[in-house]
Design a protein around this motif. Structure first.
Motif, short mmCIF file in Angstrom:
data_model
loop_
_atom_site.label_atom_id
_atom_site.label_comp_id
_atom_site.label_asym_id
_atom_site.label_seq_id
_atom_site.Cartn_x
_atom_site.Cartn_y
_atom_site.Cartn_z
N LEU A 107 0.83 -1.21 0.00
CA LEU A 107 0.00 0.00 0.00
C LEU A 107 0.85 1.25 0.00
N ILE A 108 1.85 1.25 0.88
CA ILE A 108 2.66 2.47 0.99
C ILE A 108 3.50 2.63 -0.28
N ALA A 109 4.00 1.52 -0.81
CA ALA A 109 4.78 1.59 -2.06
C ALA A 109 3.93 2.16 -3.19
N ALA A 110 2.65 1.77 -3.21
CA ALA A 110 1.79 2.18 -4.32
C ALA A 110 1.23 3.60 -4.14
N MET A 111 1.20 4.10 -2.92
CA MET A 111 0.53 5.39 -2.68
C MET A 111 1.49 6.55 -2.38
N ILE A 112 2.68 6.22 -1.93
CA ILE A 112 3.54 7.27 -1.38
C ILE A 112 4.81 7.43 -2.22
N GLU A 113 5.12 8.65 -2.57
CA GLU A 113 6.39 8.98 -3.23
C GLU A 113 6.60 10.47 -3.08
N ASN A 114 7.82 10.89 -3.33
CA ASN A 114 8.10 12.31 -3.50
C ASN A 114 7.47 13.23 -2.44
N LYS A 115 7.74 12.91 -1.16
CA LYS A 115 7.28 13.74 -0.02
C LYS A 115 5.76 13.80 0.14
N LYS A 116 5.07 12.84 -0.48
CA LYS A 116 3.63 12.72 -0.20
C LYS A 116 3.48 12.23 1.24
N GLU A 117 2.33 12.53 1.84
CA GLU A 117 2.19 12.27 3.27
C GLU A 117 1.19 11.16 3.59
N LEU A 118 1.52 10.41 4.61
CA LEU A 118 0.60 9.39 5.12
C LEU A 118 0.27 9.77 6.56
N LEU A 119 -1.01 9.95 6.83
CA LEU A 119 -1.43 10.30 8.20
C LEU A 119 -1.58 9.02 9.02
N ILE A 120 -0.82 8.94 10.09
CA ILE A 120 -0.84 7.73 10.92
C ILE A 120 -1.07 8.12 12.38
N PRO A 121 -1.59 7.19 13.18
CA PRO A 121 -1.77 7.55 14.59
C PRO A 121 -0.42 7.72 15.28
N GLY A 122 -0.37 8.62 16.25
CA GLY A 122 0.85 8.79 17.05
C GLY A 122 0.50 8.58 18.52
N PRO A 123 1.07 7.63 19.25
CA PRO A 123 2.14 6.74 18.84
C PRO A 123 1.72 5.77 17.72
N SER A 124 2.75 5.26 17.04
CA SER A 124 2.49 4.49 15.83
C SER A 124 3.25 3.17 15.82
N TYR A 125 2.63 2.15 15.24
CA TYR A 125 3.34 0.91 14.93
C TYR A 125 4.50 1.29 13.99
N LEU A 127 6.29 0.16 11.67
CA LEU A 127 6.37 -0.16 10.24
C LEU A 127 5.81 0.95 9.35
N TYR A 128 4.74 1.60 9.80
CA TYR A 128 4.13 2.66 8.97
C TYR A 128 5.15 3.79 8.76
N ILE A 129 5.85 4.13 9.82
CA ILE A 129 6.84 5.21 9.74
C ILE A 129 7.98 4.78 8.81
N ASN A 130 8.46 3.56 9.02
CA ASN A 130 9.60 3.08 8.23
C ASN A 130 9.29 3.04 6.74
N TYR A 131 8.13 2.45 6.39
CA TYR A 131 7.83 2.32 4.96
C TYR A 131 7.52 3.68 4.32
N ALA A 132 6.87 4.56 5.06
CA ALA A 132 6.60 5.88 4.49
C ALA A 132 7.93 6.59 4.18
N ASN A 133 8.89 6.51 5.09
CA ASN A 133 10.20 7.11 4.84
C ASN A 133 10.92 6.40 3.70
N PHE A 134 10.86 5.09 3.71
CA PHE A 134 11.55 4.26 2.72
C PHE A 134 11.15 4.66 1.29
N PHE A 135 9.85 4.99 1.14
CA PHE A 135 9.36 5.34 -0.21
C PHE A 135 9.36 6.85 -0.44
N ASP A 136 10.23 7.53 0.31
CA ASP A 136 10.46 8.96 0.12
C ASP A 136 9.22 9.80 0.42
N GLY A 137 8.39 9.28 1.31
CA GLY A 137 7.25 10.06 1.74
C GLY A 137 7.47 10.60 3.14
#
Ligand code: PLP
Length: 394
Positions: A107-125, A127-137
């Motif tokens: 999902l994150i690979a398909a939706m996130i690139e080029n500083k696009k943002e993913l809103l996640i709960p904080g505190p967060s599991y 993986l969401y943070i890692n993959y969003a960063n990994f895909f340059d989001g």
């Protein structure tokens, strides 16, 4: 040589396990309150479930199965989503994955690139943070309000939406807080998503591990807002090692067609998820057994015990979990005096007593000052752990 994006991956839950291994080498007994894997405690995979895996393996099911998942499994999943949550999900709108982990990756690979943002709960599991960063989001955390039973801070969520926001992620019951979002909050999040025309991602891996209130399925509350649900067999069916999960698209207005095709392309590129696990999973869905209910019964006792012990310690406050198997107490390090922050505390606790927990800052900014405790071990072990913790803090 290793790429920068790899250097930036951090996963506190596993990293603390590496420290624990070092401590164990010195001969100290380790109390594992760090990993959310019921199977390594006294929650054994039921025999009929293990047998189904063996039968699939011996019964000629060991091959690359359909990339989207075995059609029979997707049919069963579709039926169970109708049965459990009154959803009407066509089996073609279900994709079987190698754990929820792979679904999050897709999902994150398909939706996130080029500083696009993913809103996640904080505190967060993490993986969401890692993959969003990994895909340059950019993973953007909306606060969960501890003073309001860890409910989402809806004003904060709204404030953080902008034209770069690609999706809002819900994780309820939540890891690491152990608390479910209320139906009212979920409705509000769906309304906001609708207003801004963005989809919801719903991590439902703990939907069956709930104690007092029923689980609220976000897709069942959404008329037109697309909701992508993620779930799997790891926790509910005590099959963490099978690595089997799935995602389903609740998309009444067909807004996700392009995304669905993109994700299907990724799925085809990795051939398939485990075929034998998939065929065994069909048997589980046809005969769900009583193991989940039994596990929840035992966990409830362990939750009550852990919560009572934690909240009696001065300098600690704790919200009672009503789902999953985590408690996420807050430590007042000014009052406690000795430790500078959650990480220093967790490492000192591990090295001194052998109790292995996870530092809250490993779950993002909102986790600071907290420590995640699982309540998976049996009551006797928990008693030893909390006696040791009390002495350690004194
Ligand atoms: C919130 C959440 N999502 C996903 C996962 C990963 O699940 P799976 O075993 O299906 O990959 C976990 C595992 O602890 C989790 O806590």
């Amino acid at each position: 040589m290793v790429a920068q994006r790899i250097k930036e991956i951090s996963y506190a839950i596993r990293e603390i396990a590496a420290v624990a291994n070092k401590v164990a080498k010195s001969g100290k007994k380790i109390y594992h309150l760090n990993i959310g894997d019921p199977v390594i405690f006294d929650f054994n995979t039921p025999r009929y479930i293990s047998q189904a895996l063996a039968d699939a393996s011996f019964g000629g099911k060991n091959f690359y199965v359909d990339s989207l998942g075995a059609p029979e499994l997707r049919e069963e999943l579709s039926k169970s989503l109708t049965q459990n949550y009154n959803l009407n999900i066509n089996s073609n709108d279900i994709l079987v994955t190698t754990g929820v982990t792979e679904a999050i990756f897709f999902l994150i690979a398909a939706m996130i690139e080029n500083k696009k943002e993913l809103l996640i709960p904080g505190p967060s599991y993490p993986l969401y943070i890692n993959y969003a960063n990994f895909f340059d989001g950019i993973p953007v955390e909306y606060g969960l309000d501890e003073s309001n039973d860890w409910e989402p801070d809806i004003d904060d969520l709204r404030k953080k939406i902008n034209e770069r926001t690609q999706a809002i992620l819900i994780c309820s019951p939540n890891n690491p807080t152990g608390v479910m979002f209320s139906e009212k909050m979920i409705k509000q999040i769906i309304d906001i998503a609708g207003e801004y025309d963005i989809p919801i991602l719903s991590d439902e891996i703990y939907d069956q591990i709930i104690y007092e209130k029923p689980f609220t399925c976000p897709a069942s509350l959404s008329k037109d807002v697309p909701v992508i649900g993620l779930n799997g067999f790891s926790k509910t069916h005590l099959a963490t090692g099978w690595r089997l999960g799935y995602m389903y698209y609740h998309d009444p207005e067909n807004k996700l067609d392009e995304l669905k095709e993109g994700i299907a392309k990724m799925a085809r590129a990795r051939l398939s998820a485990s075929s034998i696990a998939q065929y065994a999973a069909i048997e589980i869905l046809k005969n769900p057994g009583t193991h989940t209910k039994e596990m929840v019964g035992k966990l409830k006792e362990r939750r009550d015990y852990s919560y009572e012990r934690l909240r009696k310690i001065e300098g600690i406050t704790c919200v009672k979990a009503n789902g999953a198997f985590y408690l996420f107490p807050k430590f007042d390090f000014t009052e406690l005096g000795k430790w500078k922050d959650d990480k220093e505390f967790v490492i000192d606790l591990l090295e001194t007593t052998g109790i292995c927990t996870v530092y809250g800052s490993g779950f993002g900014e909102y986790g600071r000052g907290h420590v995640r405790f699982t309540f998976l071990p049996n009551l006797k072990i928990l008693e030893t752990v909390y006696n040791k913790l009390e002495n350690f803090i004194k």
